[in-house]
Structure formats: structure tokens, C-alpha cells
Design an enzyme around this catalytic site. Structure first.
Site, PDB file in Angstrom:
ATOM      1  N   PRO A 295     -72.856  44.896  70.323  1.00 47.16           N
ATOM      2  CG  PRO A 295     -70.674  45.803  70.839  1.00 47.16           C
ATOM      3  CD  PRO A 295     -71.858  45.323  71.524  1.00 47.16           C
ATOM      4  N   GLY A 296     -71.438  43.880  67.416  1.00 45.58           N
ATOM      5  CA  GLY A 296     -70.716  42.875  66.484  1.00 45.58           C
ATOM      6  C   GLY A 296     -69.746  43.326  65.088  1.00 45.58           C
ATOM      7  NE  ARG A 333     -71.732  42.216  55.333  1.00 48.80           N
ATOM      8  CZ  ARG A 333     -71.781  43.651  54.816  1.00 48.80           C
ATOM      9  NH1 ARG A 333     -70.917  44.044  54.018  1.00 48.80           N
ATOM     10  NH2 ARG A 333     -72.728  44.278  55.137  1.00 48.80           N
ATOM     11  CE1 TYR A 337     -77.825  40.439  54.036  1.00 50.01           C
ATOM     12  CE2 TYR A 337     -75.380  40.605  54.150  1.00 50.01           C
ATOM     13  CZ  TYR A 337     -76.375  40.064  54.584  1.00 50.01           C
ATOM     14  OH  TYR A 337     -76.379  39.028  55.549  1.00 50.01           O
ATOM     15  CB  CYS A 363     -70.853  27.863  38.384  1.00 49.14           C
ATOM     16  SG  CYS A 363     -69.543  27.067  37.999  1.00 49.14           S
ATOM     17  CD  GLU A 364     -75.239  30.795  42.106  1.00 53.69           C
ATOM     18  OE1 GLU A 364     -76.055  31.724  41.834  1.00 53.69           O
ATOM     19  OE2 GLU A 364     -75.367  29.480  42.524  1.00 53.69           O
ATOM     20  CE1 TYR A 392     -73.393  39.262  61.434  1.00 54.89           C
ATOM     21  CE2 TYR A 392     -72.517  41.315  61.030  1.00 54.89           C
ATOM     22  CZ  TYR A 392     -73.008  40.447  61.817  1.00 54.89           C
ATOM     23  OH  TYR A 392     -73.758  40.920  62.840  1.00 54.89           O
TER      24      TYR A 392
HETATM   25  N1  LLP Z   1     -78.009  41.620  68.320  1.00 57.54           N
HETATM   26  C1  LLP Z   1     -78.690  40.968  67.777  1.00 57.54           C
HETATM   27  C2  LLP Z   1     -79.856  40.360  68.484  1.00 57.54           C
HETATM   28  C3  LLP Z   1     -78.357  40.480  66.449  1.00 57.54           C
HETATM   29  O1  LLP Z   1     -79.395  39.901  65.658  1.00 57.54           O
HETATM   30  C4  LLP Z   1     -77.314  41.051  65.797  1.00 57.54           C
HETATM   31  C5  LLP Z   1     -77.186  40.961  64.305  1.00 57.54           C
HETATM   32  C6  LLP Z   1     -76.360  42.064  66.802  1.00 57.54           C
HETATM   33  C7  LLP Z   1     -76.687  42.039  67.855  1.00 57.54           C
HETATM   34  C8  LLP Z   1     -75.318  42.562  66.073  1.00 57.54           C
HETATM   35  O2  LLP Z   1     -75.362  43.391  65.019  1.00 57.54           O
HETATM   36  P1  LLP Z   1     -74.013  44.083  64.455  1.00 57.54           P
HETATM   37  O3  LLP Z   1     -73.701  44.892  65.439  1.00 57.54           O
HETATM   38  O4  LLP Z   1     -72.930  43.162  63.761  1.00 57.54           O
HETATM   39  O5  LLP Z   1     -74.683  44.919  63.124  1.00 57.54           O
HETATM   40  N2  LLP Z   1     -75.151  39.425  58.009  1.00 57.54           N
HETATM   41  C9  LLP Z   1     -75.549  40.570  57.918  1.00 57.54           C
HETATM   42  C10 LLP Z   1     -75.589  41.298  59.334  1.00 57.54           C
HETATM   43  C11 LLP Z   1     -76.756  40.381  59.809  1.00 57.54           C
HETATM   44  C12 LLP Z   1     -77.047  40.841  61.317  1.00 57.54           C
HETATM   45  C13 LLP Z   1     -77.804  40.043  62.203  1.00 57.54           C
HETATM   46  N3  LLP Z   1     -78.100  40.372  63.818  1.00 57.54           N
HETATM   47  C14 LLP Z   1     -74.400  41.528  56.969  1.00 57.54           C
HETATM   48  O6  LLP Z   1     -73.365  41.052  56.747  1.00 57.54           O
HETATM   49  O7  LLP Z   1     -74.664  42.858  56.898  1.00 57.54           O
END
Ligand code: LLP
Length: 436
Positions: A295-296, A333, A337, A363-364, A392
Site C-alpha cells: 500500500p502507498g 496530480r 491525471y 506559466c502553464e 504523490y
Molecule cells: N507497488 C508498486 C509496484 C507500484 O508501482 C505502486 C505505485 C505501488 C505499489 C503503490 O500504489 P498505491 O497503493 O499508492 O496506489 N502518481 C500516481 C500514482 C502512481 C503509482 C505508481 N505505482 C498518482 O498520483 O495517482
């Protein structure tokens, strides 16, 4: 989620933000002559988010970490230290830079796994040197490189095969990673070739399999599909490679609710972690290996906000544009996205909500936070909390438009501590001055 207004003042999990932000701003001005935006993290919320995983039945008695926090979502070393203090958590890293952060935060090597499609030779060497638990390998060529480098160092590398299961995550195209056309993972038809490389190498130990199908996923179904693909594959692994096999990781991607920031909103819908854990508990009864999650965002997103100030208004015929002192350099973000982040004034003013574009100073044209969104009138100098900016946000920030990196603060025990000082202008250019 964790926000509420009391007498028109914004509270964040019982913290009076008007009071706290005033004190922080005083410190920033006094100690750093700084008056700009900053990130603020709430330790109680961070601990609360970690606790979602605490009582899970998929835990082994061994106390090995079952959860590998995705460092890229929020990578400040002070935050890594707090997460690392929980023995259930290891770290999922994707670069030599994140390895360095994990080491500085005192994360022991057996609690680190290393993902990413483009690990360089020096990154692989450094990770082997430190003795990390496993590389989550994304191609046959990478597997061969790790084998060669480990052999030359006289080491044995733990590897897990990151497979591309061709499963849809029903999410934004830029954060979908598990479809056949995405650059991530080893295609299923190359699985037997990967096993052959492993069979022929004495410097690799197969410790697991992995898949990460995407991010901001809101239901359990795609994870079930992924496991239904990975588990039969794990059972095809020949006995001689199985002796070191420990786990299947189903990656991260557990989504949060970006749209309903206020506490107890019945419409809020985030990823049902408890249903996933209950399902995995069932799976574990028939499956002899550990199941691991990465989890992130689920941990970090709600734990942070970006505090910004309104600078100017422009009055259009039927809406307003409010310009703030932070932009896509601090929170990219929305630009990248089309993501939605609620913006909550610290003090709620007015009776009628008026459609606003809330934009940054960069400036975008893509530098905006909200478009035609109804909010109470905003005056220059007003303080705004951009909610759910723990994940993020700081970790994707940049110096674009030569804007120095902004400070980060941690709320802890109803007090605050700076955990990243504002970058000075001199810091920003100091490695560029060789011709001067
Ligand atoms: N494990 C791997 C191998 C990953 O590539 C990622 C995220 C995670 C775990 C954790 O994912 P999470 O639980 O945070 O969704 N910048 C984008 C998200 C990019 C995620 C990249 N990989 C955003 O702001 O939505």
C-alpha cells in the site's frame, strides 16, 4: 474524511488548523524568512491508516513484514521512520534514491523489496551490497543482469517475478499497470523462460511472484482476478526452485475517496481493505505461501495536506478565478491525471457558493487545481487546505518555474515539527554555477 468545520473554522482530526497554521507560519517567517505554501502531515492519521492493516488474519506468527509501504507515495525520511517503527511494515522501493532514503530511515535490508522496470547496474549493485530481501524483476533481461551482477559479487540475489497478468484495474489510463500493453511486468507467456533462467543460475533465489495492476482501485475484484492467475502459476514452479519460495505480492493500488473530505460523509467510498483482508484470509487456508501487499496512497494520502494562500482573484462574467501561491510544482496530480483534490478554506466565509477556477501561478494552462467548482468567495490572503495531498504530492514536486521546494511539517501530539526545511534559492542553483 478527517475534516470538519466547527464555528466555520476547519479542524483536521481534532486539530484546530487555524491555530496550528498560524503558529507554523510564525515559525517559518521567524526562522527562514519564508511565507509560502507548505505540506502538513498528521501523525495520528498516518498511524490510523497503518492500523487498517494491523489486525489482519494474513499475518504470520513469524512477524515478518506482510506490508511493504510504497515509498514513492510519500518519501520524506521522517515519515519512513514512523512507518518503519511498525514491525509489520517493510518498504517497496523503486530507485537507488529510495534505497538511500530507506537506509537513512534505518530500515533493515530484509524489509526492503525493489520494483521498477529500469533498475540500473549501479542500483542493482548497491541493493545487493545492502542485502535487500528481493528484487521484483520486470523482464527476462533484468533477471539475467541481476544474476550476472550477483555472481560477480559472490552473492545470491532474492528475486520475485513481477508478472503482467493482463488484468484491468478500471482506473485512469496513466496509473493502469497490469494490462498487456503496459510497460510493466513479465508477460505470462515468458514465465517458463524466466523459470529456465532461474534454474540455470546459482546466484538467484526465487522468493516470490508479484503483480501490481494499477493505482486508485476501488474494488476487490481485480485483485481476485490477479490472484486467480498468479496462484496456479506458483503451483507450476518446479520443486527445486520452490525451496526458497515465500510469497505472492498483489501490489498496491488501494484507492481512497478524493471527493468527500468531511468527516462521517455517508457517500464516502474508499477501497474496502477489510474485505480484501478477509478474502485473503480465506485464500491462505488453501495456499501455503504468504500474501503480501504494497500500500502507498491508502496510508499516505489522507495523512497530508498542502497549505496554500490565495493571491489574487479575477472576476469573470459568471465565475471567478482564484490564483494561489502553490501550483503544479507542489501538486501535479490535477494537471497530470485530471485528479480532483478538495480545497477547504481554513475559515469558511460567506453564504453563497460561487463557481471558481482555483489555479496555480505557473506559466502553464494546465496549472490548475479545480475548474468551475462552487466554493465560498475567497479573498486575497485567505488560507486554503488542499486536502488528501499526502500521496504523490511532495514526492512528485519539482523546481519548475524555478520555484524552490517547499517545507514539510509534521503534526504530533498537538504540536508541530519541521521535517523538511524550505529550499533556499542558493540551494536550488548551487550545483549549476561552474561557469560563473
Ligand atoms: N507497488 C508498486 C509496484 C507500484 O508501482 C505502486 C505505485 C505501488 C505499489 C503503490 O500504489 P498505491 O497503493 O499508492 O496506489 N502518481 C500516481 C500514482 C502512481 C503509482 C505508481 N505505482 C498518482 O498520483 O495517482
Amino acid at each position: 474524511m478527517y475534516y470538519e468545520y466547527q464555528d466555520n473554522n476547519l479542524f483536521w482530526k481534532n486539530t484546530d488548523l487555524v491555530e496550528m497554521v498560524t503558529l507554523i507560519e510564525k515559525e517559518l517567517e521567524r526562522d527562514y524568512s519564508y511565507t509560502g505554501p507548505f505540506y502538513l502531515y498528521h501523525k495520528d492519521i498516518l498511524l490510523h491508516r497503518l492500523s487498517y492493516f494491523q489486525h489482519s488474519g494474513i499475518r504470520e506468527k513469524s512477524n515478518k513484514p506482510e506490508f511493504f509501504y510504497s515509498v514513492k507515495s510519500l518519501s520524506n525520511v521522517s515519515i519512513l521512520k514512523i512507518i518503519g517503527d511498525n514491525p509489520l511494515f517493510g518498504m517497496d522501493i523503486v530507485s537507488g534514491g529510495e534505497l538511500f532514503r530507506a537506509k537513512v530511515a534505518d530500515i533493515s535490508p530484509e524489509r526492503i523489496v525493489f520494483a521498477g522496470v529500469g533498475k540500473t547496474f549501479p542500483e542493482i549493485r548497491n541493493a545487493l551490497e545492502y542485502g535487500i530481501k528481493a528484487f521484483h524483476v520486470e523482464s527476462l533481461e533484468e533477471l539475467e543482469s541481476i544474476s550476472r551482477i550477483a555472481r560477480s559479487m559472490g552473492k545470491k540475489a532474492g528475486v520475485a517475478l513481477r508478472m503482467n497478468p493482463d488484468v484491468s484495474a478500471n482506473t485512469h489510463a496513466y496509473i493502469s499497470t497490469g494490462k498487456e500493453e503496459n510497460k510493466f511486468g513479465i508477460p505470462v507467456y515468458e514465465f517458463s523462460s524466466a523459470l529456465e533462467i532461474l534454474h540455470n543460475s546459482s546466484s538467484l533465489a526465487l522468493v516470490g511472484m508479484q503483480a501490481h495492476i494499477g493505482s486508485q482501485i476501488l474494488d476487490v475484484e481485480p485483485y481476485k482476478k490477479t490472484l486467480e492467475i498468479l496462484m496456479p502459476m506458483a503451483s507450476q514452479i518446479p520443486e527445486e526452485l520452490k525451496t526458497t519460495f515465500e510469497y505472492i505480492s498483489i501490489g498496491g493500488g488501494f484507492g481512497i475517496d478524493y471527493e468527500h473530505p468531511l468527516a462521517n460523509d455517508p457517500d464516502a467510498k474508499e477501497f474496502p481493505v477489510q474485505s480484501l483482508l478477509a478474502y485473503l484470509e480465506g485464500v491462505k487456508k488453501e495456499f501455503p505461501y504468504r500474501i503480501i501487499l504494497e500500500p502507498g496512497r491508502f496510508i499516505s494520502a489522507y495523512s497530508g495536506l498542502l497549505l496554500t494562500h490565495a493571491t489574487y482573484n479575477k472576476f469573470k462574467k459568471d465565475y471567478r478565478i482564484t490564483i494561489t501561491d502553490s501550483g503544479m510544482s507542489e501538486l501535479i496530480r490535477p494537471a497530470l491525471y485530471q485528479a480532483f483534490h478538495p480545497i477547504l478554506p481554513l475559515v469558511r466565509n460567506g453564504r453563497v457558493q460561487i463557481p471558481h477556477d482555483i489555479v496555480g501561478p505557473i506559466c502553464e494552462t494546465g496549472d490548475f487545481f479545480l475548474k468551475k467548482y462552487p466554493v465560498y468567495p475567497i479573498n486575497p490572503g485567505d488560507r486554503l487546505a488542499i486536502a488528501h495531498s499526502g500521496a504523490y504530492s511532495a514526492s512528485m514536486s519539482s523546481n519548475y518555474n524555478s520555484r524552490p521546494m517547499v517545507p514539510e511539517y509534521l503534526l504530533e501530539n498537538n504540536s508541530f515539527r519541521i521535517i523538511r526545511k524550505p529550499q533556499t534559492l542558493e540551494d536550488m542553483i548551487k550545483s549549476e554555477t561552474s561557469l560563473l
